[in-house]
Design a protein around this motif. Structure first.
Motif, PDB file in Angstrom:
ATOM      1  N   GLY A 117       0.811  -1.212   0.000  1.00  0.00           N
ATOM      2  CA  GLY A 117       0.000   0.000   0.000  1.00  0.00           C
ATOM      3  C   GLY A 117       0.847   1.266   0.000  1.00  0.00           C
ATOM      4  O   GLY A 117       0.506   2.251  -0.660  1.00  0.00           O
ATOM      5  N   ASP A 214      -8.676   5.553  -0.309  1.00  0.00           N
ATOM      6  CA  ASP A 214      -7.827   4.453   0.143  1.00  0.00           C
ATOM      7  C   ASP A 214      -8.586   3.692   1.223  1.00  0.00           C
ATOM      8  O   ASP A 214      -8.692   4.142   2.359  1.00  0.00           O
ATOM      9  N   HIS A 217      -8.417  -0.483   5.160  1.00  0.00           N
ATOM     10  CA  HIS A 217      -8.986  -1.189   6.316  1.00  0.00           C
ATOM     11  C   HIS A 217     -10.450  -1.565   6.128  1.00  0.00           C
ATOM     12  O   HIS A 217     -11.033  -2.212   6.995  1.00  0.00           O
ATOM     13  N   LYS A 249      -3.723  -6.605   4.909  1.00  0.00           N
ATOM     14  CA  LYS A 249      -4.570  -6.528   6.101  1.00  0.00           C
ATOM     15  C   LYS A 249      -5.601  -7.664   6.084  1.00  0.00           C
ATOM     16  O   LYS A 249      -5.222  -8.798   6.285  1.00  0.00           O
TER      17      LYS A 249
HETATM   18  C1  PLP Z   1      -1.703   0.165   5.999  1.00  0.00           C
HETATM   19  C2  PLP Z   1      -2.126   1.265   5.105  1.00  0.00           C
HETATM   20  C3  PLP Z   1      -1.419   1.527   3.936  1.00  0.00           C
HETATM   21  C4  PLP Z   1      -0.142   0.832   3.615  1.00  0.00           C
HETATM   22  O1  PLP Z   1      -0.377  -0.444   3.139  1.00  0.00           O
HETATM   23  P1  PLP Z   1       0.771  -1.541   3.208  1.00  0.00           P
HETATM   24  O2  PLP Z   1       0.305  -2.577   2.282  1.00  0.00           O
HETATM   25  O3  PLP Z   1       0.831  -1.976   4.638  1.00  0.00           O
HETATM   26  O4  PLP Z   1       2.040  -0.880   2.774  1.00  0.00           O
HETATM   27  C5  PLP Z   1      -1.908   2.481   3.080  1.00  0.00           C
HETATM   28  N1  PLP Z   1      -3.031   3.173   3.376  1.00  0.00           N
HETATM   29  C6  PLP Z   1      -3.722   2.966   4.508  1.00  0.00           C
HETATM   30  C7  PLP Z   1      -4.951   3.767   4.783  1.00  0.00           C
HETATM   31  C8  PLP Z   1      -3.275   2.012   5.410  1.00  0.00           C
HETATM   32  O5  PLP Z   1      -3.930   1.816   6.548  1.00  0.00           O
END
Ligand code: PLP
Length: 392
Positions: A117, A214, A217, A249
Motif C-alpha cells: 500500500g 484508500d 482497512h 490486512k
Molecule cells: C496500511 C495502510 C497503507 C499501507 O499499506 P501496506 O500494504 O501496509 O504498505 C496504506 N493506506 C492505509 C490507509 C493504510 O492503513
C-alpha cells in the motif's frame, strides 16, 4: 561513532534525546510464532495479539498457505524483475481480472497490483498530482503514505479538517487550480471511523474533482461481499475515480491494488514510478492473493461476527469509562492522551498477557496517544476476556 565525525551523528543523538524526553523513542520488538495464530511470543511470554490487521484471520488460512506452497514449487521464490521487464508473472492478470469481478464492475474498469500500500500510494499520487496546475485536497487524518505521495507529486496540498466537508468546500472556494484531487481514507486507520463519502462525492461532482479513496482497512471487512466502504454506504463505484486497497490486512498476505477506469490504470503503468522501478512481488504471494480473494468474498458470516464483537467491545469499554469513539470496524481505539499514559497502559496489558501497541505522534495528533486495539473474526470469547481484564 564513526571516525569521520560527520555532523549527522550529533544531529541523530540530539534527536534521540528529544524522542526519549517525549516518550517517542521506538524500538523493534522480536515477535515469534506460537502454536496458535492468535498468539505471539515476545521475550518468552505468550501474548494474545490484539493489534494486528489480520481482521479475518487469513494469515494462517490453510487453503492460502497451500496455494503459496504450491506456487513456490512451480514459479520459484522471487519475482525476478520489475513488472515492466520480465516480472509480470501471469498470476498478476488473474488477480487483476478477479478484482474486477470482486467489485462487480464492467470492462471499462481495470485494476493494478502494487507491491504494498505504501508503494502504491506513493506511485499513484505522485503520478496523479504531476500535472501542472494541480491541487490535492486531503483529509487531515489521511494515512502517511498518501501524504508522502502527494508531497512527492509537487502539487499544491491543502489538508481539510477531519471529515469536515464544510471546510473542504471552503478550500475549494478559494482554489484557482484547474485540476483538483480529493484524497481520503475509507476507514481511517488510527480511529476506525468511516469517511463521510456521500458529502465528499457531492463536492467532487460540483467541483469536477478527481476522487481517490484508500480503503485499506475497509475492503474485506465492510459490506456483505466485503467490498468495503462503497458497499457499506451503498455508493456506486462510478463515483470513485481511484479506489485503493491492500492485501496486507484483511486478505492476510502482502501487496496492494488500485481500481480505476482503464485509461487511468494505463496511466499508472506508465507513470507510477514505484511500480516501474521496483521488483515484482514473489509469485507465491500472488497465488496466495488469488486464493484469498475467493475466500474473502464468502466470509460474510465472519464479517458479521467481527462487527458484532467490535461494537460490543466498544460498548463495554465505554461503560467502564474509557474514551472509545463509536464505530463498526474492528479498529477500536482507546484514547489516552499523553504518550506516557499510552505506554503505561500498553505495559499493563503485556503483564496481563495481551499485546496492544501504544500509538503516539506522528501516527496520531499530539495529546491523542492511544492503544489501537484490533479484533480478528477468529477471536473466541476466551480471547475477549483477557482483553477486558486489561481495562477494568
Ligand atoms: C496500511 C495502510 C497503507 C499501507 O499499506 P501496506 O500494504 O501496509 O504498505 C496504506 N493506506 C492505509 C490507509 C493504510 O492503513
Amino acid at each position: 561513532m564513526s571516525s569521520n565525525n560527520s555532523h549527522i551523528y550529533s544531529k541523530i543523538q540530539t534527536l534521540h534525546k528529544s524522542f526519549e524526553h517525549e516518550q517517542l523513542f521506538r524500538s523493534l520488538k522480536n515477535i515469534s510464532p506460537t502454536d496458535s495464530p492468535h498468539y505471539i511470543e515476545i521475550n518468552g511470554a505468550k501474548l494474545l495479539n490484539a493489534c494486528s490487521n489480520n481482521y479475518l484471520g487469513l494469515t494462517h488460512n490453510p487453503e492460502i498457505i497451500q496455494a503459496v506452497q504450491k506456487a513456490v514449487e512451480e514459479y520459484g521464490a522471487g519475482g525476478g524483475a520489475s513488472r515492466l521487464v520480465s516480472g509480470n508473472c501471469n498470476l498478476y492478470s488473474s488477480i487483476e481480472n478477479t478484482l474486477i469481478d470482486f467489485f462487480e464492475l464492467d470492462n471499462s474498469f481495470s485494476s493494478l497490483v502494487f507491491s504494498n500500500g505504501y508503494a502504491g500510494n506513493i506511485g499513484i499520487l505522485s503520478a496523479l498530482g504531476s500535472f501542472p496546475n494541480t491541487e490535492i485536497f486531503m483529509d487531515k487524518l489521511c494515512h502517511a503514505s498518501l501524504i508522502d505521495g502527494a508531497l512527492l507529486s509537487g502539487a499544491k496540498i491543502k489538508r481539510y479538517k477531519h471529515n469536515d466537508s464544510t471546510h473542504l468546500e471552503a478550500l475549494f472556494a478559494k482554489s484557482h487550480s484547474l485540476n483538483k484531487i480529493i484524497v481520503t481514507d475509507g476507514v481511517f486507520s488510527m480511529d476506525g471511523n468511516l469517511a463521510h463519502l456521500n458529502e465528499i462525492i457531492d463536492l467532487k461532482n460540483k467541483h469536477k474533482a478527481f476522487l481517490v479513496v484508500d480503503d485499506a482497512h475497509g475492503i474485506g471487512v465492510l459490506g456483505e461481499k466485503g467490498k468495503g466502504i462503497i458497499e457499506e454506504l451503498n455508493i456506486s463505484h462510478k463515483e470513485i475515480d481511484c479506489l485503493i486497497g491492500t492485501f496486507g490486512k484483511a486478505f492476510g498476505l502482502y501487496g496492494a491494488f488500485a481500481v480505476a477506469h482503464n485509461e487511468v490504470i494505463d496511466f499508472f503503468i506508465n507513470k507510477a514510478r514505484s511500480l516501474i522501478f521496483s521488483t515484482a512481488l514473489p509469485p507465491a504471494i500472488l497465488s496466495g492473493i488469488l486464493t484469498s480473494l475467493e475466500i474473502v468474498k464468502r466470509m460474510n458470516a465472519e464479517r458479521s461476527r467481527l462487527r458484532r464483537m467490535s461494537i460490543e467491545l466498544r460498548n463495554t469499554l465505554q461503560t467502564r469509562g474509557y474514551k472509545v469513539p463509536e464505530g463498526i470496524t474492528p479498529i477500536v481505539p482507546i484514547i489516552l492522551g499523553e504518550n506516557e499514559k499510552a505506554l503505561t497502559m500498553a505495559e499493563k496489558c503485556l503483564q496481563k498477557g495481551v499485546f496492544i501497541s501504544a500509538i503516539r505522534p506522528p501516527a496520531v495528533p499530539k495529546n491523542r496517544a492511544r492503544l489501537r486495539l484490533t479484533l480478528s473474526s477468529g477471536f473466541e470469547e476466551k480471547e475477549i476476556d483477557p482483553i477486558l481484564n486489561c481495562f477494568e
